[in-house]
Design an enzyme around this catalytic site. Structure first.
Site, PDB file in Angstrom:
ATOM      1  CG  ASN A 209      58.685  44.308  38.751  1.00 51.27           C
ATOM      2  OD1 ASN A 209      57.600  44.604  38.271  1.00 51.27           O
ATOM      3  ND2 ASN A 209      58.920  43.134  39.328  1.00 51.27           N
ATOM      4  CG  ASP A 278      64.781  39.232  39.484  1.00 52.92           C
ATOM      5  OD1 ASP A 278      63.938  38.389  39.139  1.00 52.92           O
ATOM      6  OD2 ASP A 278      65.295  40.039  38.698  1.00 52.92           O
ATOM      7  CE  LYS A 288      66.489  38.608  61.547  1.00 50.48           C
ATOM      8  NZ  LYS A 288      66.467  37.158  61.307  1.00 50.48           N
ATOM      9  CG  PHE A 323      56.396  37.771  28.379  1.00 55.96           C
ATOM     10  CD1 PHE A 323      56.233  38.885  27.566  1.00 55.96           C
ATOM     11  CD2 PHE A 323      55.435  36.775  28.350  1.00 55.96           C
ATOM     12  CE1 PHE A 323      55.134  38.997  26.736  1.00 55.96           C
ATOM     13  CE2 PHE A 323      54.326  36.885  27.528  1.00 55.96           C
ATOM     14  CZ  PHE A 323      54.170  38.006  26.715  1.00 55.96           C
ATOM     15  CE  LYS A 337      62.975  34.051  31.472  1.00 52.46           C
ATOM     16  NZ  LYS A 337      62.458  35.424  31.727  1.00 52.46           N
ATOM     17  CE  LYS A 341      64.848  30.849  33.946  1.00 51.09           C
ATOM     18  NZ  LYS A 341      65.288  30.860  35.348  1.00 51.09           N
TER      19      LYS A 341
END
Length: 396
Positions: A209, A278, A288, A323, A337, A341
């Site tokens: 990011n 994420d 594979k 944050f 959040k 959390k």
């Protein structure tokens, strides 16, 4: 930042003496009252007039100099100084102070002061490693003096090794650690995460990011300036941590998870400022088998929810800060959040303008807790960090 502070710089006979002119200038720009005491040997490398021009104060060399208004200089400076720094500091001066010898203005003033004294040794590697010098340094530490360890580098003698004085910027950071802020977080242990994480697709490519780490590094800096014991868990960034911060380097989200959770039990505050990738990529079964660069397929799986884990395993009395950066419904999503959390504070990070968000030096944050929602003004990330710490101090 140093308005009203008096700093005494002791300069001894080392080639690194010329660097202290820049340090003196940096201190003056921060509004400190700077006084310089030189040994006679130091004047062979840089002139007293240089320091007098930079500080607008007389540079003291001779203990018996009468060419100034009458006062007992080694006593008056010892009383006025908020901090003494001897840089560069030779093995000779270290030995004299350790032995209680006061045979010049510098050593006499150091003996008379009750202010913090910082020594920044600079010398040949052989001298630095000499056991007599190391014994003298341990003796100084025993009596409460502070030693700024030299770094490894190319020395004036041409050798490469330990003994090189740190940069002027590093020396300034050590001064700021002592004087810049009230130590209202002394005794508190704070863990801060900063920067991005990277999830490797192959040896060349990765998912990440845009996080620069600036906000997290600012929080770590302001916390250590306020006396906290700070651990900084950092993803790959181009910023150097402030002096006095323990830095732990990580790359992936799993590495960050392990670094944070293994240290979380002993922390008073954990501030998750990092932007964690994420998803982590994994090659699908078909790829594979085919092993074809033209038919590369990967599947994405969620990375570990570090903040959620910390909230579920929060220690008694511990504060958890997260944050939030949302493209829409910033405040509503950030409050959700907070609840999900089990955090104590969410810093809702606005990206509404080019002055906020990733990679810039300013920020605008709304602090969301169970008790209130407080919008902070647009300001520098260090000022934002200070206001976040103010809010946490009230909760500790």
């Amino acid at each position: 930042m140093l308005t009203g502070k008096t700093i005494v710089l002791g300069v001894t006979g080392s080639i690194a003496a010329y660097k202290i002119a820049n340090l003196a200038s940096m201190l003056v720009k921060l509004n400190a009252d700077v006084h310089v005491i030189m040994t006679q040997n130091a004047t062979k490398f840089i002139t007293p007039m240089t320091f007098e021009t930079l500080t607008n104060n007389k540079c003291i060399v001779d203990t018996f100099d009468r060419n100034f208004s009458f006062d007992v200089k080694h006593v008056s400076l010892a009383k006025r100084g908020d901090l003494f720094m001897v840089a560069p500091c030779t093995a000779n001066v270290i030995g004299k102070v350790a032995g209680g010898i006061c045979d010049d203005m510098l050593t006499t003033t150091i003996m008379a002061t009750k202010a913090p004294v910082l020594f920044a040794p600079a010398m040949n590697t052989g001298m630095w490693e000499n056991p007599i010098l190391q014994d003298n340094l341990n003796k100084l530490k025993h009596y409460g003096y502070h030693i700024i360890e030299p770094i490894v580098g190319r020395l004036a003698c041409g050798d490469t090794g330990s003994g090189k004085m740190p940069s002027e910027e590093t020396l300034l950071e050590h001064i700021l650690l002592h004087l810049a802020k009230e130590k209202d977080l002394k005794g508190k242990r704070i863990l801060v995460t900063a920067g991005p994480t990277q999830e490797a697709i192959d040896p060349v490519r990765f998912i990440s990011n845009h996080s620069s780490g600036k906000m997290g590094y600012a929080i770590a800096k302001m916390a250590v300036l306020r006396g906290a014991e700070v651990t900084l868990v950092s993803g790959p960034v181009s910023i150097q941590p402030f002096a006095g911060i323990e830095k732990v380097d990580v790359k992936s989200a799993q590495e960050m998870f392990e670094a944070v959770t293994s240290r979380s039990v002993d922390q008073d505050v954990i501030i998750m400022c990092s932007a964690v990738a994420d998803y982590k990529p994994a090659f699908c079964a078909e790829q594979k088998v085919k092993k074809s660069d033209d038919d590369m397929r990967i599947e994405l799986t969620r990375t570990q929810d570090i903040l959620g884990y910390l909230g579920e395993h929060k220690q008694k009395g511990q504060l958890l800060v997260g944050f939030s950066m949302e493209t829409e419904n910033l405040l509503a999503n950030s409050r959700a959040k907070l609840e999900k959390k089990h955090a104590d504070l969410i810093c809702a990070n606005s990206i509404a303008s080019d002055q906020t968000g990733f990679a810039v030096d300013t920020n605008q944050v709304t602090l969301i807790s169970q008790q209130e929602m407080k919008e902070l003004p647009l300001c520098s990330k260090e000022e934002t960090a200070d206001m976040i710490l103010d809010s946490l101090k009230d909760l500790l």
